[in-house]
Design an enzyme around this catalytic site. Structure first.
Site, PDB file in Angstrom:
ATOM      1  N   SER A 124     -25.951  24.851   1.305  1.00 15.60           N
ATOM      2  CA  SER A 124     -24.664  24.541   0.682  1.00 15.60           C
ATOM      3  C   SER A 124     -23.875  25.810   0.405  1.00 15.60           C
ATOM      4  CB  SER A 124     -24.942  23.819  -0.642  1.00 15.60           C
ATOM      5  OG  SER A 124     -23.780  23.761  -1.433  1.00 15.60           O
ATOM      6  N   TYR A 149     -29.730  22.778  -9.132  1.00 16.25           N
ATOM      7  CA  TYR A 149     -29.513  22.262  -7.771  1.00 16.25           C
ATOM      8  C   TYR A 149     -29.221  23.417  -6.816  1.00 16.25           C
ATOM      9  CZ  TYR A 149     -26.908  20.583  -3.750  1.00 16.25           C
ATOM     10  OH  TYR A 149     -26.466  20.393  -2.468  1.00 16.25           O
ATOM     11  N   LYS A 153     -31.377  25.277  -3.387  1.00 17.27           N
ATOM     12  CA  LYS A 153     -30.873  25.583  -2.026  1.00 17.27           C
ATOM     13  C   LYS A 153     -31.114  27.059  -1.704  1.00 17.27           C
ATOM     14  CE  LYS A 153     -29.432  21.513  -0.981  1.00 17.27           C
ATOM     15  NZ  LYS A 153     -30.229  20.743  -0.041  1.00 17.27           N
TER      16      LYS A 153
HETATM   17  P1  NAD Z   1     -27.648  11.699  -0.275  1.00 15.88           P
HETATM   18  O1  NAD Z   1     -28.189  11.627  -1.654  1.00 15.88           O
HETATM   19  O2  NAD Z   1     -26.691  10.659   0.156  1.00 15.88           O
HETATM   20  O3  NAD Z   1     -28.841  11.781   0.781  1.00 15.88           O
HETATM   21  C1  NAD Z   1     -30.076  12.384   0.482  1.00 15.88           C
HETATM   22  C2  NAD Z   1     -31.177  11.399   0.876  1.00 15.88           C
HETATM   23  O4  NAD Z   1     -32.448  11.980   0.575  1.00 15.88           O
HETATM   24  C3  NAD Z   1     -31.101  10.079   0.096  1.00 15.88           C
HETATM   25  O5  NAD Z   1     -31.123   9.002   1.018  1.00 15.88           O
HETATM   26  C4  NAD Z   1     -32.353  10.077  -0.797  1.00 15.88           C
HETATM   27  O6  NAD Z   1     -32.852   8.781  -1.008  1.00 15.88           O
HETATM   28  C5  NAD Z   1     -33.287  10.968   0.015  1.00 15.88           C
HETATM   29  N1  NAD Z   1     -34.321  11.657  -0.764  1.00 15.88           N
HETATM   30  C6  NAD Z   1     -34.179  12.386  -1.894  1.00 15.88           C
HETATM   31  N2  NAD Z   1     -35.371  12.868  -2.287  1.00 15.88           N
HETATM   32  C7  NAD Z   1     -36.291  12.442  -1.381  1.00 15.88           C
HETATM   33  C8  NAD Z   1     -37.691  12.608  -1.245  1.00 15.88           C
HETATM   34  N3  NAD Z   1     -38.407  13.292  -2.140  1.00 15.88           N
HETATM   35  N4  NAD Z   1     -38.312  12.026  -0.196  1.00 15.88           N
HETATM   36  C9  NAD Z   1     -37.620  11.300   0.711  1.00 15.88           C
HETATM   37  N5  NAD Z   1     -36.291  11.111   0.630  1.00 15.88           N
HETATM   38  C10 NAD Z   1     -35.632  11.677  -0.407  1.00 15.88           C
HETATM   39  O7  NAD Z   1     -26.978  13.159  -0.112  1.00 15.88           O
HETATM   40  P2  NAD Z   1     -26.075  13.723   1.056  1.00 15.88           P
HETATM   41  O8  NAD Z   1     -24.722  13.952   0.505  1.00 15.88           O
HETATM   42  O9  NAD Z   1     -26.240  12.947   2.288  1.00 15.88           O
HETATM   43  O10 NAD Z   1     -26.746  15.163   1.221  1.00 15.88           O
HETATM   44  C11 NAD Z   1     -27.731  15.430   2.202  1.00 15.88           C
HETATM   45  C12 NAD Z   1     -28.214  16.854   2.026  1.00 15.88           C
HETATM   46  O11 NAD Z   1     -27.107  17.757   2.139  1.00 15.88           O
HETATM   47  C13 NAD Z   1     -28.854  17.124   0.668  1.00 15.88           C
HETATM   48  O12 NAD Z   1     -29.935  18.015   0.842  1.00 15.88           O
HETATM   49  C14 NAD Z   1     -27.737  17.807  -0.107  1.00 15.88           C
HETATM   50  O13 NAD Z   1     -28.219  18.638  -1.122  1.00 15.88           O
HETATM   51  C15 NAD Z   1     -27.046  18.602   1.005  1.00 15.88           C
HETATM   52  N6  NAD Z   1     -25.644  18.913   0.694  1.00 15.88           N
HETATM   53  C16 NAD Z   1     -24.789  17.899   0.372  1.00 15.88           C
HETATM   54  C17 NAD Z   1     -23.463  18.197   0.059  1.00 15.88           C
HETATM   55  C18 NAD Z   1     -22.513  17.092  -0.344  1.00 15.88           C
HETATM   56  O14 NAD Z   1     -21.449  17.402  -0.881  1.00 15.88           O
HETATM   57  N7  NAD Z   1     -22.780  15.830  -0.090  1.00 15.88           N
HETATM   58  C19 NAD Z   1     -23.021  19.528   0.094  1.00 15.88           C
HETATM   59  C20 NAD Z   1     -23.920  20.530   0.446  1.00 15.88           C
HETATM   60  C21 NAD Z   1     -25.243  20.219   0.758  1.00 15.88           C
HETATM   61  C1  UD1 Z   2     -19.646  20.471  -6.101  1.00 13.29           C
HETATM   62  C2  UD1 Z   2     -20.829  21.200  -6.667  1.00 13.29           C
HETATM   63  C3  UD1 Z   2     -21.490  22.017  -5.575  1.00 13.29           C
HETATM   64  C4  UD1 Z   2     -21.842  21.108  -4.386  1.00 13.29           C
HETATM   65  C5  UD1 Z   2     -20.545  20.437  -3.918  1.00 13.29           C
HETATM   66  C6  UD1 Z   2     -20.768  19.522  -2.776  1.00 13.29           C
HETATM   67  C7  UD1 Z   2     -20.242  21.591  -9.034  1.00 13.29           C
HETATM   68  C8  UD1 Z   2     -19.923  22.619 -10.064  1.00 13.29           C
HETATM   69  N1  UD1 Z   2     -20.418  22.064  -7.766  1.00 13.29           N
HETATM   70  O1  UD1 Z   2     -18.732  21.412  -5.618  1.00 13.29           O
HETATM   71  O2  UD1 Z   2     -22.659  22.619  -6.054  1.00 13.29           O
HETATM   72  O3  UD1 Z   2     -22.409  21.874  -3.331  1.00 13.29           O
HETATM   73  O4  UD1 Z   2     -20.029  19.678  -5.016  1.00 13.29           O
HETATM   74  O5  UD1 Z   2     -21.493  18.408  -3.187  1.00 13.29           O
HETATM   75  O6  UD1 Z   2     -20.349  20.419  -9.320  1.00 13.29           O
HETATM   76  N2  UD1 Z   2     -12.278  17.890  -9.377  1.00 13.29           N
HETATM   77  C9  UD1 Z   2     -11.349  17.344 -10.230  1.00 13.29           C
HETATM   78  N3  UD1 Z   2     -11.618  16.124 -10.784  1.00 13.29           N
HETATM   79  C10 UD1 Z   2     -12.749  15.416 -10.513  1.00 13.29           C
HETATM   80  C11 UD1 Z   2     -13.691  15.974  -9.620  1.00 13.29           C
HETATM   81  C12 UD1 Z   2     -13.435  17.215  -9.078  1.00 13.29           C
HETATM   82  O7  UD1 Z   2     -10.306  17.950 -10.506  1.00 13.29           O
HETATM   83  O8  UD1 Z   2     -12.930  14.318 -11.073  1.00 13.29           O
HETATM   84  C13 UD1 Z   2     -11.989  19.195  -8.749  1.00 13.29           C
HETATM   85  C14 UD1 Z   2     -13.003  20.282  -9.060  1.00 13.29           C
HETATM   86  O9  UD1 Z   2     -12.653  20.951 -10.246  1.00 13.29           O
HETATM   87  C15 UD1 Z   2     -12.912  21.152  -7.794  1.00 13.29           C
HETATM   88  C16 UD1 Z   2     -12.577  20.146  -6.674  1.00 13.29           C
HETATM   89  O10 UD1 Z   2     -12.042  18.998  -7.347  1.00 13.29           O
HETATM   90  O11 UD1 Z   2     -11.830  22.052  -7.912  1.00 13.29           O
HETATM   91  C17 UD1 Z   2     -13.782  19.721  -5.860  1.00 13.29           C
HETATM   92  O12 UD1 Z   2     -14.810  19.271  -6.758  1.00 13.29           O
HETATM   93  P1  UD1 Z   2     -16.166  18.600  -6.229  1.00 13.29           P
HETATM   94  O13 UD1 Z   2     -15.857  17.520  -5.269  1.00 13.29           O
HETATM   95  O14 UD1 Z   2     -16.984  18.247  -7.427  1.00 13.29           O
HETATM   96  O15 UD1 Z   2     -16.865  19.751  -5.399  1.00 13.29           O
HETATM   97  P2  UD1 Z   2     -17.210  21.277  -5.838  1.00 13.29           P
HETATM   98  O16 UD1 Z   2     -16.952  21.520  -7.260  1.00 13.29           O
HETATM   99  O17 UD1 Z   2     -16.576  22.181  -4.843  1.00 13.29           O
END
Ligand code: NAD
Ligand code: UD1
Length: 336
Positions: A124, A149, A153
């Site tokens: 991330s 969290y 990572k």
């Molecule tokens: P998500 O929660 O929708 O998907 C994660 C999946 O992992 C879920 O289906 C959950 O049931 C499964 N899971 C969790 N723990 C588990 C375990 N111990 N064993 C088996 N399955 C397990 O999340 P996502 O948004 O699809 O994210 C996927 C990956 O990308 C995650 O590692 C997350 O940290 C990373 N990531 C997500 C974002 C984001 O904004 N969505 C940003 C950066 C990184």
């Molecule tokens: C968040 C996580 C980051 C994670 C990323 C993707 C935090 C501090 N960081 O990032 O670790 O990797 O999500 O999942 O939570 N905002 C509003 N109102 C809201 C929600 C968000 O104004 O109700 C603003 C936030 O202040 C930010 C932007 O929208 O400026 C994006 O927020 P968000 O979607 O939560 O993502 P990040 O903060 O970038």
């Protein structure tokens, strides 16, 4: 190739399954469904026309993982499984370290015992902390993560790099995702948050559909063009496609590859709200609230390395991102 997809029932995993199958790969999903639903996999089957073998197994369950790896010969693993809620990780640090780090250590061990040493890991942008360079390149030093969290990572990146140093048979791609939003254009799969969304786009769509009264904009006094936070939003289908490109690279090259996966464009919170209203013709009431603890002003990347080395770049723009986010919410008001 035959790919083990951990966390495949989740938001990014389900979209990646569609891309992988469209590219001709065979996929097998392992997920404990702690933050997802079988229905996402049914919808993936509907979109791909293929049943996706699914094991309801926790990645901390060594015996369960062994059973899966004995039943299939995998060329690589795409590892999405993990807990991802920043606020919850502050409340439950042990659970986050145990699930994300403990689970990944078990997965890596089972993989090496079965001779599968190719892995793509979901990292991330959070590993950059408050970034020292904007736009962020992969050379930008990692920063201080303010929550467990983010620490998981960052630590998992270090663990995998150390393992690769010690055993050159490992091929590891660390993809540092920026802010994934949007949904498959069909509206059949999308993001399905539990409870009150923390992230901006699911909050906007829930306000637009009438589930929440108004959006709180967290701060308008940041040093950005309109004072609200700037992020690199990326369409989840573009993000999914990056994994297909990373798979090609993983069999071509060996070692560690680290890539930013974003568009390279920064949009503010108000840019997002205004684009959503304009493109979808729905209202999104909002008001300015205090800054959210731990937020940074600006975070967007330079994705040139992914283009040069993986042959990947984002193709969807802001309009498609807000359109597809709304299309998913509108067609699935209560999620799956
Ligand atoms: P998500 O929660 O929708 O998907 C994660 C999946 O992992 C879920 O289906 C959950 O049931 C499964 N899971 C969790 N723990 C588990 C375990 N111990 N064993 C088996 N399955 C397990 O999340 P996502 O948004 O699809 O994210 C996927 C990956 O990308 C995650 O590692 C997350 O940290 C990373 N990531 C997500 C974002 C984001 O904004 N969505 C940003 C950066 C990184
Ligand atoms: C968040 C996580 C980051 C994670 C990323 C993707 C935090 C501090 N960081 O990032 O670790 O990797 O999500 O999942 O939570 N905002 C509003 N109102 C809201 C929600 C968000 O104004 O109700 C603003 C936030 O202040 C930010 C932007 O929208 O400026 C994006 O927020 P968000 O979607 O939560 O993502 P990040 O903060 O970038």
């Amino acid at each position: 190739m035959k790919i083990l997809v951990t966390g495949g029932a989740g938001f990014i995993g389900s979209h990646t399954l569609v891309e992988l199958n469209a590219a001709g790969h065979d996929t097998v999903v392992v997920d404990n469904l702690s933050n997802s639903n079988r229905k996402s996999l049914e919808r993936v089957a509907e979109l791909t026309g293929k049943e996706i073998p699914f094991y309801e197994v926790d990645i901390r369950d060594r015996k369960g993982l062994n059973r899966v790896m004995e039943a299939h010969h995998f060329d690589a693993c795409i590892h999405f499984a993990g807990l991802k809620a920043v606020g919850e990780s502050v409340e439950k640090p042990w659970e986050y370290y145990e699930n994300n780090i403990g689970g990944t250590l078990t997965l890596l061990d089972v993989m090496r015992h079965h001779g599968c040493k190719n892995i793509i890991f979901s990292s991330s942008a959070t590993v950059y902390g408050d970034p020292a360079i904007i736009p962020i390149t992969e050379e930008c030093p990692k920063g201080h993560c303010t929550n467990p969290y983010g620490q998981t990572k960052s630590m998992l990146e270090e663990i995998m790099m150390d393992m690769q140093k010690a055993d050159k048979e490992w091929n590891i791609v660390l993809l540092r995702y920026f802010n994934p939003i949007g949904a498959h254009p069909s509206g059949r799969i999308g993001e399905n948050p539990n409870g009150i969304p923390n992230n901006l786009m699911p909050y906007i769509t829930q306000v637009a559909i009438g589930k929440r009264k108004e959006l709180g904009v967290f701060g308008n006094d940041y040093p950005t063009p309109d004072g609200t936070g700037v992020r690199d939003y990326i369409h989840v289908c573009d993000l999914a496609a990056a994994h297909v490109c990373a798979l090609k690279a993983i069999i071509r090259q060996s070692g560690i590859g680290i890539y930013n996966i974003g568009t390279g464009h920064g949009y503010s919170v108000l840019d997002m709200v205004k684009a959503f209203i304009r493109v979808n013709g729905v209202d999104v009431p909002y008001s300015i609230k205090p800054r959210r603890a731990g937020d940074i002003a600006t975070c967007y990347c330079n994705p040139a390395k992914a283009k040069a080395e993986l042959g990947w770049e984002a193709i969807y723009g802001l309009e498609e991102m807000v359109r597809d986010s709304w299309n998913w919410q509108k067609n699935n008001p209560n999620g799956y």
